[in-house]
Write a protein that holds these residues in place. Structure first.
Motif, PDB file in Angstrom:
ATOM      1  N   ASP A 164      31.952 -30.737   1.230  1.00 20.75           N
ATOM      2  CA  ASP A 164      31.317 -31.772   0.426  1.00 20.75           C
ATOM      3  C   ASP A 164      31.143 -33.024   1.274  1.00 20.75           C
ATOM      4  OD1 ASP A 164      30.115 -32.989  -1.703  1.00 20.75           O
ATOM      5  OD2 ASP A 164      31.842 -32.932  -3.042  1.00 20.75           O
ATOM      6  N   VAL A 165      30.351 -33.949   0.753  1.00 20.68           N
ATOM      7  CA  VAL A 165      30.112 -35.231   1.418  1.00 20.68           C
ATOM      8  C   VAL A 165      30.415 -36.320   0.401  1.00 20.68           C
ATOM      9  CG1 VAL A 165      28.439 -36.652   2.652  1.00 20.68           C
ATOM     10  CG2 VAL A 165      28.269 -34.158   2.762  1.00 20.68           C
ATOM     11  N   VAL A 166      31.259 -37.293   0.776  1.00 21.22           N
ATOM     12  CA  VAL A 166      31.664 -38.323  -0.178  1.00 21.22           C
ATOM     13  C   VAL A 166      31.657 -39.695   0.487  1.00 21.22           C
ATOM     14  CG1 VAL A 166      33.126 -36.757  -1.517  1.00 21.22           C
ATOM     15  CG2 VAL A 166      34.128 -38.072   0.357  1.00 21.22           C
ATOM     16  N   LEU A 222      24.052 -40.443   2.140  1.00 23.17           N
ATOM     17  CA  LEU A 222      24.769 -39.567   1.210  1.00 23.17           C
ATOM     18  C   LEU A 222      23.808 -38.589   0.546  1.00 23.17           C
ATOM     19  CD1 LEU A 222      27.358 -38.829  -0.395  1.00 23.17           C
ATOM     20  CD2 LEU A 222      26.697 -40.588  -2.046  1.00 23.17           C
ATOM     21  N   ARG A 244      23.917 -34.515   1.045  1.00 25.41           N
ATOM     22  CA  ARG A 244      24.198 -33.669  -0.119  1.00 25.41           C
ATOM     23  C   ARG A 244      23.042 -32.713  -0.406  1.00 25.41           C
ATOM     24  NH1 ARG A 244      27.446 -37.227  -4.724  1.00 25.41           N
ATOM     25  NH2 ARG A 244      29.497 -36.978  -3.782  1.00 25.41           N
ATOM     26  N   THR A 245      21.830 -33.177  -0.201  1.00 21.42           N
ATOM     27  CA  THR A 245      20.681 -32.284  -0.368  1.00 21.42           C
ATOM     28  C   THR A 245      20.746 -31.142   0.632  1.00 21.42           C
ATOM     29  OG1 THR A 245      19.291 -34.091  -1.164  1.00 21.42           O
ATOM     30  CG2 THR A 245      18.162 -32.155  -0.316  1.00 21.42           C
ATOM     31  N   LEU A 274      23.421 -30.035   2.006  1.00 17.94           N
ATOM     32  CA  LEU A 274      24.576 -29.220   1.642  1.00 17.94           C
ATOM     33  C   LEU A 274      24.202 -28.205   0.563  1.00 17.94           C
ATOM     34  CD1 LEU A 274      27.714 -28.993   2.101  1.00 17.94           C
ATOM     35  CD2 LEU A 274      27.955 -30.425   0.073  1.00 17.94           C
ATOM     36  N   VAL A 275      23.484 -28.680  -0.453  1.00 19.22           N
ATOM     37  CA  VAL A 275      23.077 -27.781  -1.538  1.00 19.22           C
ATOM     38  C   VAL A 275      22.099 -26.730  -1.023  1.00 19.22           C
ATOM     39  CG1 VAL A 275      21.836 -27.654  -3.728  1.00 19.22           C
ATOM     40  CG2 VAL A 275      23.463 -29.490  -3.341  1.00 19.22           C
ATOM     41  N   HIS A 334      24.186 -30.706 -10.205  1.00 20.61           N
ATOM     42  CA  HIS A 334      24.938 -30.467  -8.982  1.00 20.61           C
ATOM     43  C   HIS A 334      26.316 -31.058  -9.200  1.00 20.61           C
ATOM     44  CE1 HIS A 334      25.742 -31.442  -4.486  1.00 20.61           C
ATOM     45  NE2 HIS A 334      26.230 -30.267  -4.818  1.00 20.61           N
ATOM     46  N   SER A 375      17.341 -31.888  -5.981  1.00 22.25           N
ATOM     47  CA  SER A 375      18.125 -32.756  -5.099  1.00 22.25           C
ATOM     48  C   SER A 375      17.258 -33.265  -3.957  1.00 22.25           C
ATOM     49  CB  SER A 375      19.339 -31.988  -4.558  1.00 22.25           C
ATOM     50  OG  SER A 375      20.158 -32.835  -3.785  1.00 22.25           O
ATOM     51  N   THR A 401      16.037 -37.243  -3.189  1.00 21.78           N
ATOM     52  CA  THR A 401      16.319 -37.923  -1.922  1.00 21.78           C
ATOM     53  C   THR A 401      15.067 -38.251  -1.132  1.00 21.78           C
ATOM     54  OG1 THR A 401      18.414 -36.733  -1.804  1.00 21.78           O
ATOM     55  CG2 THR A 401      17.634 -37.764   0.226  1.00 21.78           C
TER      56      THR A 401
END
Length: 546
Positions: A40-42, A126, A130-131, A133-134, A244, A281, A285
Motif C-alpha cells: 500500500d501507499v500512505v 499519492l 495508488r492508481t 498499485l490498483v 478501493h 482510480s 488521478t
C-alpha cells in the motif's frame, strides 16, 4: 502513529515506478533493489510518531510529508521507517542534496529512499502511486477477463463492455452522481436516462429522492448489487458501488434497455464493479490532466499540427470535416450558463456520434473534428441536426467542407468559423433570426462567406475613403438617429418600401421620409449604384462595431 501492514502479496516498487508519470519520483538509494513488494501507499507524518509506540509498516511506501531530504530529521525518519519494515520512504527534494549521514543510513538498511521532485504535490503523488498499485495488483485479474483488453481509464469502453454483459444500458457516475461515461444507445432511453445523459448528472431532485429513500445509504455501504425496482416512470435499475478499500470511487448503473436485464446481470455487474476500480482510480488521478492534454492536441490539430494528429490517432489519409458551435444568449451576444450547458451536451453527443470524433472547447465555442465514412461529403449533418434539437435560441453552428487529411483541417475550421460569422451577422441584421438555433454547412452560405472575406480585406481601407455613407453613420452615432438602419432595411428588401417598413416596424411613409432626408443631409442617393454599393459595404462594416 500506528500503521498496519498487510501480508497480501503486491506489485513491486519497480512496477509502480514504471506505471507513474516519468519525473514524478527519483530513486536515491535502494539497498534491496526495486524488486521489493509493495502492499500500500500512505501519507506519513513523522510528527505523529511517539517514541514509546511500536508500529509496523511492512510493505508500505511512506510519503514523508514535510520532510526535506537535506533536513537533519531525515535520518531519523528513514531509520524509523526501516525498523517498521517499510518498502520505501519518499521525501521532498529541495535545492540541496541529501546529507552524507542519510545516504549511509540508507545503504545500511533495507528501506528504499526516494525523493519527490519539485512541482509535484503529495496528494498527486499519492493518487498516482495508488492508481498504479490498483492497476498492477492481483485484484486486477479478478474481473479483467470480464471486461478484457481495455486501455486503462477507458470509461466509455468499459461502459459498452459492461452493457454487453448485463444486457442493458450502463451509466458510470462519480460519488456526486455526475456522469463519467455511458454506453451506446441501442434503444430509446427512458426519461431518467435521457435527463441524466443530457444534463451530465442525475437531476438534483432525483438525487434527493434516492437519498431520502435510503437507496444511497444502502449502495455506499455494501459491496453487493442494489436493486431499484421499476415503477410507472422508469425501468428497473441495478447499481453497484466501485470502491478501493474504504474509498468510494463511483458507481455503475444498469437499466433495462428495451428488454429485461439478463438473468445473471447482478453477477456481471458485481464483477464489473471490481474490474472498474483501476479505471476509475486512473480517471480520478489523471482524467482531468489527460482531458486537458487531449483538448490541447485538438487545438494544435486545428492549426495544422501533424504531431497532434498522431497523438489523437487520426490517420493521415482519412477525410474529416470541422464543426464549430458558438453559444449565445438568444440575441447573438455572449452566453450565460444555459448556452454553456448546450455546448456541454453537444460535446457529449459529438463524442458518442462515431469513433474518431474529437472535440475541444475554447471560450464560448466548441470545435468538433468529424471523420467522414463511405465517401460522404457532409459527415457533420447529423451533428448539425442535433444542434437544432438540443436547444432553441442558444447556438450558432457551422460545418466546414470535407478535407482529405488532418493537414488540411485548418482550412475546414476556417470555413466553419466563417459559417458561424455569417449566422451571427444574419442575427444582428435580422434579430428574428436569433430566435432559434441557427445552423448551416459551408456550401449553404458560400456566397455570404465570400462577402465576409472581402469585407475583411476592405475594412482597413474603409476609414481612409470618407464619403456620404461615413457622414450618415457618424450622424447616427452622435445623435442616435436611424438613417443607417433605414437605408440598410431598404437595401435588404431590394427597394421594397413596404417590406422594409414592416421589418423596421414603422409606417412606409416614415421610411420614405428618412430615405429622403438621408439624401438631402448626406448625399446618400440610393438611385446611384455606386452609393448603393458604398452603403452596403459601410453599413455591413458598421454592424461589426455596433
Amino acid at each position: 502513529m500506528r500503521i498496519s501492514g498487510t501480508d497480501r502479496p503486491g506489485p513491486t516498487l519497480a512496477q509502480l515506478l514504471a506505471l507513474i508519470a516519468a519525473g514524478t519520483l527519483d530513486v536515491v538509494v535502494a539497498p534491496c533493489g526495486t524488486g521489493v513488494p509493495v502492499s500500500d501507499v500512505v501519507l506519513h507524518d513523522p510528527g505523529e510518531e511517539r517514541d514509546d509506540e511500536v508500529w509496523a509498516a511492512t510493505g508500505l511506501v511512506l510519503l514523508a510529508v514535510g520532510v526535506d531530504i537535506a533536513s537533519p530529521e531525515a535520518v531519523d525518519v528513514l531509520r524509523s521507517a526501516d525498523r517498521a519494515g517499510a518498502a520505501a520512504v519518499v521525501m521532498r527534494r529541495g535545492t540541496r542534496g541529501p546529507r552524507t549521514s542519510l545516504l549511509e543510513a540508507a545503504e545500511r538498511g533495507r528501506t528504499a529512499l526516494l525523493t519527490r521532485r519539485p512541482g509535484q504535490g503529495w496528494t498527486e503523488v499519492l493518487g498516482r502511486l495508488r492508481t498504479a498499485l490498483v492497476h498492477s495488483g492481483p485484484d486486477r485479474s479478478a474481473g479483467a477477463a470480464g471486461v478484457g483488453g481495455l486501455r486503462l481509464g477507458d470509461l466509455p469502453g468499459l461502459a459498452n463492455t459492461v452493457a454487453d454483459l448485463v444486457g442493458g444500458a450502463i451509466t458510470i457516475e462519480d460519488p456526486q452522481s455526475r456522469v463519467l461515461a455511458y454506453s451506446r444507445m441501442d434503444h430509446e432511453p427512458d426519461p431518467m436516462r435521457r435527463l441524466t445523459i443530457l444534463g451530465q448528472e442525475v437531476p438534483r431532485w432525483r438525487v434527493v429522492e434516492l437519498r431520502e429513500s435510503g437507496f444511497f445509504q444502502a449502495l455506499w455501504n455494501t459491496d453487493d448489487v442494489v436493486r431499484l425496482p421499476a415503477d410507472g416512470r422508469y425501468a428497473e435499475r441495478l447499481a453497484v458501488a466501485v470502491r478501493h478499500g474504504s474509498e468510494v470511487l463511483g458507481s455503475i448503473w444498469a437499466a433495462a434497455d428495451g428488454r429485461p436485464l439478463a438473468e445473471d446481470a447482478a453477477a456481471a455487474l458485481r464483477t464489473a464493479g471490481r474490474a472498474a476500480v483501476p479505471h476509475l482510480s486512473h480517471h480520478r488521478t489523471w482524467g482531468r490532466a489527460a482531458a486537458s492534454a487531449r483538448e490541447g492536441a485538438v487545438h494544435a490539430l486545428l492549426t495544422g499540427s501533424t504531431q497532434a494528429a498522431h497523438e489523437l490517432g487520426i490517420a493521415r489519409d482519412r477525410p474529416h470535416a470541422v464543426l464549430v458551435a458558438e453559444a449565445h444568449d438568444g440575441r447573438g451576444t455572449a452566453p450565460g450558463d444555459a448556452g454553456q450547458r448546450v455546448l456541454d451536451v453537444l460535446a457529449l453527443r459529438a463524442a458518442a456520434y462515431r469513433p474518431g470524433c474529437v472535440t475541444a472547447r475554447s471560450g464560448r465555442r466548441l470545435y468538433a473534428v468529424v471523420p467522414a465514412v463511405g465517401g460522404e461529403t457532409d459527415p457533420a449533418r447529423t451533428l448539425l441536426a442535433t444542434v437544432r434539437s438540443v436547444e432553441r435560441g442558444m447556438v450558432f453552428a457551422g460545418a466546414g467542407p470535407v478535407v482529405p487529411g488532418p493537414a488540411e483541417l485548418p482550412a475546414s475550421r476556417e470555413a466553419a468559423d466563417l459559417v458561424v460569422r455569417v449566422l451571427r451577422e444574419r442575427a444582428t441584421r435580422l434579430p428574428a433570426a436569433a430566435a432559434g438555433s441557427a445552423v448551416a454547412s459551408y456550401e449553404e452560405v458560400v456566397a455570404e462567406a465570400a462577402v465576409l472575406r472581402l469585407l475583411d480585406r476592405v475594412e482597413p481601407l474603409w476609414g481612409a475613403v470618407p464619403g456620404p455613407v461615413h457622414a450618415m453613420m457618424e450622424h447616427d452615432r452622435a445623435h442616435g438617429s436611424l438613417y443607417g438602419d433605414s437605408v440598410a432595411a431598404h437595401l435588404d428588401a431590394f427597394g421594397d418600401t413596404a417590406a422594409a417598413a414592416r421589418r423596421l416596424n414603422v409606417h412606409p411613409n416614415t421610411l420614405r421620409y428618412r430615405l429622403r432626408r438621408a439624401r438631402e443631409l448626406f448625399g446618400v442617393d440610393l438611385d446611384d449604384p455606386a452609393v448603393r454599393l458604398l452603403a452596403e459595404v459601410g453599413l455591413r462594416l458598421g454592424r461589426r462595431t455596433g
